[in-house]
Every structure is written in C-alpha cells, then in structure tokens.
Scaffold this active site. Structure first.
Site, short mmCIF file in Angstrom:
data_model
loop_
_atom_site.label_atom_id
_atom_site.label_comp_id
_atom_site.label_asym_id
_atom_site.label_seq_id
_atom_site.Cartn_x
_atom_site.Cartn_y
_atom_site.Cartn_z
N LYS A 84 0.84 -1.21 0.00
CA LYS A 84 0.00 0.00 0.00
C LYS A 84 0.87 1.25 0.00
O LYS A 84 0.52 2.27 -0.60
CB LYS A 84 -0.95 -0.01 1.20
CG LYS A 84 -2.07 -1.05 1.09
CD LYS A 84 -3.01 -0.93 2.29
CE LYS A 84 -4.06 -2.02 2.29
NZ LYS A 84 -4.94 -1.97 3.46
N ASP A 113 3.04 -1.42 12.69
CA ASP A 113 1.72 -1.98 12.99
C ASP A 113 1.37 -1.55 14.41
O ASP A 113 1.96 -2.02 15.38
CB ASP A 113 1.74 -3.50 12.87
CG ASP A 113 0.36 -4.11 13.15
OD1 ASP A 113 -0.55 -3.37 13.58
OD2 ASP A 113 0.21 -5.32 12.94
N ASN A 155 -2.42 9.65 13.00
CA ASN A 155 -3.66 9.67 12.21
C ASN A 155 -4.32 8.30 12.06
O ASN A 155 -5.55 8.20 11.98
CB ASN A 155 -3.32 10.23 10.81
CG ASN A 155 -4.34 9.84 9.77
OD1 ASN A 155 -5.43 10.41 9.69
ND2 ASN A 155 -4.02 8.81 8.97
N TYR A 185 -15.28 2.95 20.10
CA TYR A 185 -14.62 3.90 19.18
C TYR A 185 -14.54 5.29 19.82
O TYR A 185 -13.46 5.90 19.89
CB TYR A 185 -15.37 3.97 17.85
CG TYR A 185 -14.79 4.98 16.88
CD1 TYR A 185 -13.54 4.78 16.30
CD2 TYR A 185 -15.49 6.16 16.56
CE1 TYR A 185 -13.01 5.72 15.41
CE2 TYR A 185 -14.96 7.09 15.67
CZ TYR A 185 -13.72 6.87 15.10
OH TYR A 185 -13.19 7.80 14.24
N LYS A 243 -11.24 7.61 20.95
CA LYS A 243 -11.04 8.95 20.42
C LYS A 243 -11.00 10.00 21.53
O LYS A 243 -10.34 11.02 21.42
CB LYS A 243 -12.14 9.26 19.39
CG LYS A 243 -12.04 8.41 18.15
CD LYS A 243 -10.94 8.89 17.23
CE LYS A 243 -10.03 7.85 16.70
NZ LYS A 243 -8.94 8.35 15.87
N1 LIG Z 1 -13.23 9.72 7.71
C1 LIG Z 1 -13.93 10.36 8.64
O1 LIG Z 1 -15.07 10.81 8.41
C2 LIG Z 1 -13.36 10.54 10.02
C3 LIG Z 1 -14.12 11.25 10.97
C4 LIG Z 1 -13.59 11.41 12.25
C5 LIG Z 1 -12.33 10.93 12.54
N2 LIG Z 1 -11.61 10.25 11.60
C6 LIG Z 1 -10.27 9.75 11.97
O2 LIG Z 1 -9.37 9.99 10.92
C7 LIG Z 1 -8.29 9.06 10.99
C8 LIG Z 1 -7.98 8.55 9.60
O3 LIG Z 1 -9.05 7.76 9.16
P1 LIG Z 1 -9.56 7.71 7.64
O4 LIG Z 1 -10.92 8.25 7.64
O5 LIG Z 1 -8.54 8.26 6.73
O6 LIG Z 1 -9.72 6.13 7.45
P2 LIG Z 1 -8.95 5.07 6.56
O7 LIG Z 1 -8.96 5.50 5.13
O8 LIG Z 1 -9.55 3.75 6.90
O9 LIG Z 1 -7.45 5.14 7.07
C9 LIG Z 1 -7.07 4.55 8.29
C10 LIG Z 1 -5.59 4.30 8.24
O10 LIG Z 1 -5.19 3.67 9.48
C11 LIG Z 1 -4.34 2.59 9.17
N3 LIG Z 1 -4.32 1.55 10.19
C12 LIG Z 1 -5.37 0.82 10.65
N4 LIG Z 1 -4.94 -0.10 11.53
C13 LIG Z 1 -3.59 0.05 11.62
C14 LIG Z 1 -2.57 -0.61 12.36
N5 LIG Z 1 -2.82 -1.64 13.15
N6 LIG Z 1 -1.29 -0.18 12.22
C15 LIG Z 1 -0.99 0.85 11.39
N7 LIG Z 1 -1.92 1.50 10.66
C16 LIG Z 1 -3.19 1.11 10.77
C17 LIG Z 1 -4.91 2.04 7.87
O11 LIG Z 1 -3.96 1.19 7.26
P3 LIG Z 1 -4.42 -0.10 6.38
O12 LIG Z 1 -4.68 0.41 5.01
O13 LIG Z 1 -3.23 -1.01 6.48
O14 LIG Z 1 -5.65 -0.67 7.05
C18 LIG Z 1 -5.18 3.33 7.12
O15 LIG Z 1 -4.01 3.81 6.50
C19 LIG Z 1 -8.72 8.00 11.99
O16 LIG Z 1 -8.03 8.19 13.21
C20 LIG Z 1 -10.21 8.25 12.18
O17 LIG Z 1 -10.66 7.88 13.47
C21 LIG Z 1 -12.10 10.05 10.35
#
Ligand SMILES: NC(=O)c1ccc[n+]([C@@H]2O[C@H](COP(=O)([O-])OP(=O)(O)OC[C@H]3O[C@@H](n4cnc5c(N)ncnc54)[C@H](OP(=O)(O)O)[C@@H]3O)[C@@H](O)[C@H]2O)c1
Length: 305
Positions: free
Chosen positions: A50, A73, A100, A184, A188
């Site tokens: 990735k 990880d 993040n 969750y 947070k």
């Molecule tokens: N999107 C929203 O509407 C929203 C709203 C509020 C808060 N957030 C916060 O924004 C942040 C980013 O989320 P996103 O929306 O961009 O979601 P996302 O596209 O699912 O990205 C999440 C990232 O976290 C990584 N990750 C998950 N488990 C991991 C692990 N064990 N070790 C290392 N990396 C890991 C994933 O890697 P893999 O590809 O390997 O799984 C991915 O790169 C999160 O903290 C989320 O809580 C998002």
C-alpha cells in the site's frame, strides 16, 4: 482545484514528518500536501504494497516529493518499538508527528498484549510511539523554527457523541460489554486527553487533537463489518462529505498553520478548519487526562514496554 485547497501551508523544506496511516484516506491527503510543500514524509504503514501505491501516486503528481516507508503496525507494540528505533537511526530531526491511523467499530478482538483493537490501535499504540519519539522531537526544537515541532492526534467528534458520558472507563478499558461505537468514541476521547496532557508535560512542543469532519474514506469498512445495516445508512452519513484530499485540511492546519500559537493554543481541540473549540466535558478534564497518562504508562510498563 487541489492546489488552492490548503493555502495556509508554508514552505516546509528541511522539515521531517511522520504520518501514521499516511498511505490512504486522510493520511494520504496529509502526506501528499506536506511532501508537495517540501517536507520529507515518512508514511508509517503496516503494508509495504500500500505504501508503494501511495508513493507512486504522490510522485506522479509531485516528482520531487521525498516519501519514505516507516514500517509500523500499531496493534503490535513490538512493531511500534522497532519502528521508533529504526526511525531514530534514519534521522536527526522530527518536526511533525501526525497520529492519524485508526480503526472504527471493528468487531471485538484483543491484541497479543491483551488490549481491545480500537483502543490498542487508535490510542495505546500511538501513545507508545509518541513516547519513544519524544526525545527526538525535543532535540529538534533546539534547532527548528519556533512552533514548527508539533504532534497532532487525529480524534473525532465521536469522542463527545459516542464515548461514555463519565469519560474514560478505567475499570474496564477493553469495554467488552459496550457497543462498538462506544469503544470507538472512548478511544477517540483518549486521543483528546493524550494531546491535552502532552501539551502540559511538553509545553515547548505544540500538540493538538482534532475532528477532521466527515470525510469519505475506507474507515466505514469497520462499521460495515460489525454492523451490516451500516451499509444502508452510509450514503446518508457521507452525504456532501468531501474526499480525503480536501478533508485533510484540519489535520494540515493543526500540523503547520503559523496562526496556532504555543501560549494560546497548545493542547487545543480543533474543529474544521482550524477552529479552536471546547471538547466534551470529559475531554476537558485535566485530572482525567493525568489519570489516563498514568494508567497507560502502567499498562505499558507491566507488559515490558
Ligand atoms: N473519515 C472520517 O469521516 C473521520 C471522521 C472522524 C475521525 N476520523 C479519523 O481519521 C483518521 C484517519 O481515518 P480515515 O478516515 O482516513 O480512514 P482510513 O482511510 O480507513 O485510514 C485509516 C488508516 O489507518 C491505518 N491503520 C489501521 N490499523 C492500523 C494498524 N494496526 N497499524 C498501522 N496503521 C493502521 C490504515 O492502514 P491499512 O490500510 O493497512 O488498514 C489506514 O491507513 C482515523 O483516526 C479516524 O478515526 C475520520
């Protein structure tokens, strides 16, 4: 047009940044902008494949971008320790640590260290990673521009809407009998309290937590896997939401905007874009932040970290 999205970002040549989960979603939106403005960007990812895809996409747009892999990880504390050690042999400075990466509403599971997956990845892994990188962040302050050394914890407004109202459940941090949503929100809330306590203990580093807004990313894979009906309401939840390039604005603002000041803003919670705001009652509780710090240090030390 992407180039006009984030006009507040200054030139970042000479700056070194780590973005956990920087290969996808909001992390990708952050990585590409920081790299575009000249920062050397370490994408902390558990997947080399990735990472390579993300690097290819960034280089295609910005051939001069300096993008590197930091294997990490967050669900595995040995991996967290190895990543921090490896990084400290690669670089003398670290200006930006962007915590993040995250999972949302994944079904109940425990890591090998015995932590529930959401609190493990979203909070505990990041706590240890940050702790191990703090000496380098502090050394960087001595030679960096004022206000350029920062930690950003990407939290969520779910810290207020979904976490138990009384705040951190110290007696049951895994919260097995709570809903996936409460777990969750709880993780947070821990991100918010962690930022608050970091700002208190390390006042020379600027630390923020934030809600990025609702952004269309892969995060919804979690609720879809634990709550199949979520697939039906997902279009409503994401109605009008931006994609991750635009949606990264609040993270980028917290990371580099010169308008945030150490004296006035350190430890603040930001709503999009760049609005210093009050977190929930629990998220504003200094004693809870201190207790959570102590709980986490004890939990890590008792497991040999
Ligand atoms: N999107 C929203 O509407 C929203 C709203 C509020 C808060 N957030 C916060 O924004 C942040 C980013 O989320 P996103 O929306 O961009 O979601 P996302 O596209 O699912 O990205 C999440 C990232 O976290 C990584 N990750 C998950 N488990 C991991 C692990 N064990 N070790 C290392 N990396 C890991 C994933 O890697 P893999 O590809 O390997 O799984 C991915 O790169 C999160 O903290 C989320 O809580 C998002």
């Amino acid at each position: 047009m992407i180039n006009d999205l984030h006009g507040f970002i200054p030139a970042l040549a000479g700056n070194v940044a780590i973005i956990t989960g920087g290969h996808t979603g909001l992390g990708f939106g952050t990585s590409i902008e920081l790299a575009k403005h000249g920062a050397r960007v370490y994408i902390a990812s558990r997947s080399e494949a990735k990472f390579k895809d993300a690097k290819r996409d960034i280089i295609a747009e910005h051939p001069e971008a300096d993008i590197r892999l930091l294997k990490l990880d967050l669900a595995d504390l040995d991996s967290v320790r190895e990543a921090a050690e490896w990084f400290s042999h690669q670089e003398l400075s670290l200006h930006l640590l962007i915590n993040n990466a995250g999972v949302m509403c994944v079904p109940y599971e425990e890591t090998k260290e015995g932590f529930e997956m959401q609190v493990a990845v979203n909070y505990i892994g990041h706590f240890l990673f940050t702790e191990l990188l703090l000496p380098m962040l502090q050394r960087t302050i001595e030679k960096a521009d004022k206000g350029s050394v920062r930690i950003v914890n990407v939290s969520s407004d779910g810290h207020a809407k979904l976490a138990p109202k009384e705040g951190i459940v110290f007696s049951d941090m895994n919260m097995k009998n709570f809903s996936v949503w409460a777990r969750y929100g709880h993780s947070k809330l821990a991100n918010v309290l962690h930022a608050k306590e970091l700002a208190k203990r390390y006042p020379d580093i600027l630390t923020f937590s934030l809600h990025p807004g609702t952004v269309k990313t892969n995060l919804s894979a979690g609720p879809i896997s634990s709550t199949p009906l979520y697939r039906l309401i997902k279009p409503l939840v994401e109605l009008g939401a931006p994609g991750p390039r635009k949606g990264a604005a609040n993270i980028l603002f917290a990371a580099v905007s010169p308008s945030l000041k150490r004296e006035a803003d350190n430890g603040a919670y930001l709503l999009p874009v760049g609005k210093v705001s009050a977190p929930s009652k629990a998220g504003s509780d200094a004693k809870m932040a201190e207790n959570l710090w102590d709980w986490t240090v004890n939990a890590l030390r008792s497991r040999g970290y």
